[in-house]
Each structure stands twice: as C-alpha cells, then as structure tokens.
Enzyme design. Structure first.
Site, PDB file in Angstrom:
ATOM      1  N   LYS A   1       0.059   4.267  -0.256  1.00  0.00           N
ATOM      2  CA  LYS A   1      -0.568   5.461   0.334  1.00  0.00           C
ATOM      3  C   LYS A   1      -0.338   6.668  -0.600  1.00  0.00           C
ATOM      4  O   LYS A   1      -0.369   6.486  -1.823  1.00  0.00           O
ATOM      5  CB  LYS A   1      -0.038   5.676   1.764  1.00  0.00           C
ATOM      6  CG  LYS A   1      -0.166   4.387   2.597  1.00  0.00           C
ATOM      7  CD  LYS A   1       0.021   4.557   4.068  1.00  0.00           C
ATOM      8  CE  LYS A   1      -0.169   3.216   4.757  1.00  0.00           C
ATOM      9  NZ  LYS A   1      -0.067   3.285   6.216  1.00  0.00           N
TER      10      LYS A   1
ATOM     11  N   GLU B   1      -5.331  -4.975  10.338  1.00  0.00           N
ATOM     12  CA  GLU B   1      -4.324  -3.952  10.567  1.00  0.00           C
ATOM     13  C   GLU B   1      -4.605  -3.255  11.899  1.00  0.00           C
ATOM     14  O   GLU B   1      -5.418  -2.316  11.951  1.00  0.00           O
ATOM     15  CB  GLU B   1      -4.348  -2.907   9.442  1.00  0.00           C
ATOM     16  CG  GLU B   1      -4.041  -3.489   8.078  1.00  0.00           C
ATOM     17  CD  GLU B   1      -3.426  -2.445   7.146  1.00  0.00           C
ATOM     18  OE1 GLU B   1      -2.398  -2.763   6.544  1.00  0.00           O
ATOM     19  OE2 GLU B   1      -3.970  -1.326   7.045  1.00  0.00           O
TER      20      GLU B   1
ATOM     21  N   GLY C   1       2.550   2.265  10.870  1.00  0.00           N
ATOM     22  CA  GLY C   1       3.504   3.368  10.775  1.00  0.00           C
ATOM     23  C   GLY C   1       4.212   3.683  12.082  1.00  0.00           C
ATOM     24  O   GLY C   1       4.828   4.741  12.220  1.00  0.00           O
TER      25      GLY C   1
ATOM     26  N   ASN D   1       0.858  -1.176   0.000  1.00  0.00           N
ATOM     27  CA  ASN D   1       0.000   0.000   0.000  1.00  0.00           C
ATOM     28  C   ASN D   1       0.898   1.232   0.000  1.00  0.00           C
ATOM     29  O   ASN D   1       1.504   1.553   1.015  1.00  0.00           O
ATOM     30  CB  ASN D   1      -0.906  -0.019   1.245  1.00  0.00           C
ATOM     31  CG  ASN D   1      -1.745   1.243   1.351  1.00  0.00           C
ATOM     32  OD1 ASN D   1      -1.784   2.057   0.427  1.00  0.00           O
ATOM     33  ND2 ASN D   1      -2.410   1.402   2.485  1.00  0.00           N
TER      34      ASN D   1
ATOM     35  N   GLU E   1      -6.825   4.727   7.753  1.00  0.00           N
ATOM     36  CA  GLU E   1      -6.579   6.150   7.479  1.00  0.00           C
ATOM     37  C   GLU E   1      -7.796   6.776   6.810  1.00  0.00           C
ATOM     38  O   GLU E   1      -8.136   7.932   7.076  1.00  0.00           O
ATOM     39  CB  GLU E   1      -5.302   6.302   6.628  1.00  0.00           C
ATOM     40  CG  GLU E   1      -4.058   6.044   7.470  1.00  0.00           C
ATOM     41  CD  GLU E   1      -2.864   5.505   6.712  1.00  0.00           C
ATOM     42  OE1 GLU E   1      -2.834   5.561   5.467  1.00  0.00           O
ATOM     43  OE2 GLU E   1      -1.940   4.998   7.384  1.00  0.00           O
TER      44      GLU E   1
ATOM     45  N   HIS F   1      -9.511   1.252   4.698  1.00  0.00           N
ATOM     46  CA  HIS F   1      -8.238   1.446   5.402  1.00  0.00           C
ATOM     47  C   HIS F   1      -8.475   2.373   6.599  1.00  0.00           C
ATOM     48  O   HIS F   1      -9.268   3.317   6.509  1.00  0.00           O
ATOM     49  CB  HIS F   1      -7.178   2.027   4.463  1.00  0.00           C
ATOM     50  CG  HIS F   1      -5.812   1.968   5.067  1.00  0.00           C
ATOM     51  ND1 HIS F   1      -5.387   2.884   6.006  1.00  0.00           N
ATOM     52  CD2 HIS F   1      -4.797   1.081   4.917  1.00  0.00           C
ATOM     53  CE1 HIS F   1      -4.164   2.556   6.394  1.00  0.00           C
ATOM     54  NE2 HIS F   1      -3.783   1.467   5.748  1.00  0.00           N
TER      55      HIS F   1
ATOM     56  N   SER G   1       3.475  -2.100  10.234  1.00  0.00           N
ATOM     57  CA  SER G   1       4.932  -2.110  10.453  1.00  0.00           C
ATOM     58  C   SER G   1       5.610  -3.404   9.999  1.00  0.00           C
ATOM     59  O   SER G   1       6.601  -3.832  10.601  1.00  0.00           O
ATOM     60  CB  SER G   1       5.266  -1.810  11.924  1.00  0.00           C
ATOM     61  OG  SER G   1       4.854  -0.502  12.260  1.00  0.00           O
TER      62      SER G   1
HETATM   63  P1  13P Z   1       3.101   0.428   7.622  1.00  0.00           P
HETATM   64  O1  13P Z   1       3.598  -0.893   7.060  1.00  0.00           O
HETATM   65  O2  13P Z   1       3.839   1.605   7.130  1.00  0.00           O
HETATM   66  O3  13P Z   1       2.971   0.346   9.121  1.00  0.00           O
HETATM   67  O4  13P Z   1       1.592   0.617   7.063  1.00  0.00           O
HETATM   68  C1  13P Z   1       0.697  -0.439   7.165  1.00  0.00           C
HETATM   69  C2  13P Z   1      -0.510  -0.108   6.390  1.00  0.00           C
HETATM   70  O5  13P Z   1      -1.268   0.784   6.743  1.00  0.00           O
HETATM   71  C3  13P Z   1      -0.766  -0.871   5.156  1.00  0.00           C
HETATM   72  O6  13P Z   1      -2.029  -0.625   4.646  1.00  0.00           O
END
Ligand code: 13P
Length: 257
Positions: free
Chosen positions: A18, A174, A180, A16, A104, A102, A219
């Site tokens: 982002k 997740e 992150g 992903n 976010e 997601h 992560s």
């Molecule tokens: P990270 O791997 O940067 O923690 O992000 C995970 C994520 O949100 C994947 O969709």
C-alpha cells in the site's frame, strides 16, 4: 507445516505494501527478505511497492525468486491521464504484474468495473500478470449478497479476457470487512467464496478455472495463514500489514511452501 494449492497450481504469497516504504526502506526489506525465503521454492513470492520504489525493488530483487508487482495501472498506453501509469511504462521497469481493482482503489479513488474490464486484458496484452481483487462489504455479507457481488465483479472485470487466457489472471478474494480490521474470514467463509469464484471462471472455461490462482486477502498474519492456506481452493494470500516486516512476511511464505 506446508500446504499445496490444488491441481498443480503454484501458490503465490504477495505483499501489498500500500502507501508504505520509501526507496531506501524497500531495498532494505528485500535485502532482509531474500535469505529468509531462500529455502522455499514451491511458492511464488511477490511484493507490491508504491510506484517510486518499483524500479529500485526490481533491481534489489534481480536474480532472486521475488517478483515485483505494481499496485495500480491505467488501461491506455499513453494519453492525457494526469497521475496515471500505463502498461508499457510498468513493463519497462521490469515488473512482473500489477494489482488491479483493490477495494481501496474502488472505494477511495473511484475505480470502476468498467475500467477494470479494460485494465485486466490490457495487463495481459502487455505481458503483465494482473492480480484482480474482488470482495464484498460487511453489509453485503450480512444481507446475503456476497455471491451476487462476486458474480458481478468477476463477470464484468473478466468480460474482455479471452477464455483461453483466464488462467493467466490471479484473483484475490478480499472481503472488505476483513481488510486491516484483524477480522479474518473463517476457513469456511474463505473456501466457500473462493470455490464460488473458481466456479464462475469455470462457467467460461473449466480448463482455465483449474489453472487460475485464487488468493485470500484480509488480515492474514503468520498465525492466521496456516489454516487458510491448507484449504483446497486457496492458492496463496495477498497480505497487507503483515507483509511490511520481512520476518513476518517470510513466515507466511515458508508456511506455504
Ligand atoms: P491487511 O492484510 O492489512 O488486512 O490488508 C489486506 C489487503 O488489503 C491486501 O491487499
């Protein structure tokens, strides 16, 4: 090391991106990635670029085993929804599927379970594979509410998916506190939550629950992936930061297949 997902499920490692990568960067990534993952054929590989880079990424990956996913999709086919993109628009680009829900998007852009209850079947009806993200906050985990949150999200978001199509949905667990932050869920935490998610799907269809791929995200790195991907219920990973570099992403893919 190589791992295999349970019950004949093909693992999926999806990156992903982002809000990262221009068109030129996305093309460069695919060119660099393809030779690095050429030896592995027991794992599905996906990347999820931002909207402007979707078509160029589809073109760059054409004929390869790399599948391309969007990061979001509106549930309606067309209409007065400024800034949104519909299932037929994504299909026309040649993408394989889309992330939906997601954290976010849920936290920063108000995506609701109500909308997701429409988005997941809308993706399937269009012939797109949805990657549905679910997961608890740190506060919910600490107050013992992880299962309540997961049950709520899974039951609501999949409510309108016919039982016989549940196995076509990819679910990504997740935990929000792991995204992150560099804090990876322990193998026990990830296995427990993912087995719980699979049991929730089995409440609707035992057979489909065996087909459903449930990924871990939060992560994931080339270092942390091995232990997680060896767990019986974990069918791959949704990778954020570590998917931006072709070398580290390829390491995760190759550790899986
Ligand atoms: P990270 O791997 O940067 O923690 O992000 C995970 C994520 O949100 C994947 O969709």
């Amino acid at each position: 090391m190589s791992t295999s997902a349970g019950a004949g499920r093909t693992p999926l490692i999806a990156g992903n991106w982002k809000m990262h990568k221009t068109i030129a960067e996305a093309k460069g990534f695919i060119e660099a990635l393809l030779p690095l993952v050429a030896a592995t054929d027991r794992v599905d590989v996906g990347v999820c670029p931002p909207f402007p880079a979707l078509k160029p990424t589809v073109d760059a990956a054409r004929g390869s085993r790399v599948q391309v996913f969007a990061q979001n999709m509106h549930q309606e086919e067309h209409g007065a929804f400024t800034g949104e993109v519909s299932p037929p628009m994504l299909l026309e680009l040649g993408v394989h599927g889309t992330i939906v829900g997601h954290s976010e998007r849920r936290e920063l852009f108000g995506e609701t379970d109500r909308a997701l209850a429409q988005k997941v079947p809308a993706a399937l009806d269009a012939g797109l594979t949805p990657i549905l993200c679910v997961g608890e906050t740190e506060e919910e985990r600490e107050s013992g509410d992880t299962e309540r949150k997961l049950r709520h999200q899974i039951q609501e978001d999949l409510a309108r998916v016919p039982a016989e199509r549940l196995g076509e949905v990819v679910i990504a667990y997740e935990p929000i506190w792991a995204i992150g932050t560099g804090l990876v869920a322990t193998p026990e935490q990830a296995q427990e939550a993912i087995a719980f998610i699979r049991a929730l799907v089995a409440d609707r269809s035992r057979e489909q629950a065996e087909r459903t791929r449930v990924l871990y995200g939060g992560s994931v790195t080339a270092e942390s992936c091995q232990e997680l991907l060896a767990l019986p219920d974990i069918d791959g990973a949704l990778v954020g930061g570590a998917s931006l570099d072709p070398e580290s992403f390829a390491t995760i893919v190759n550790a899986t297949g």
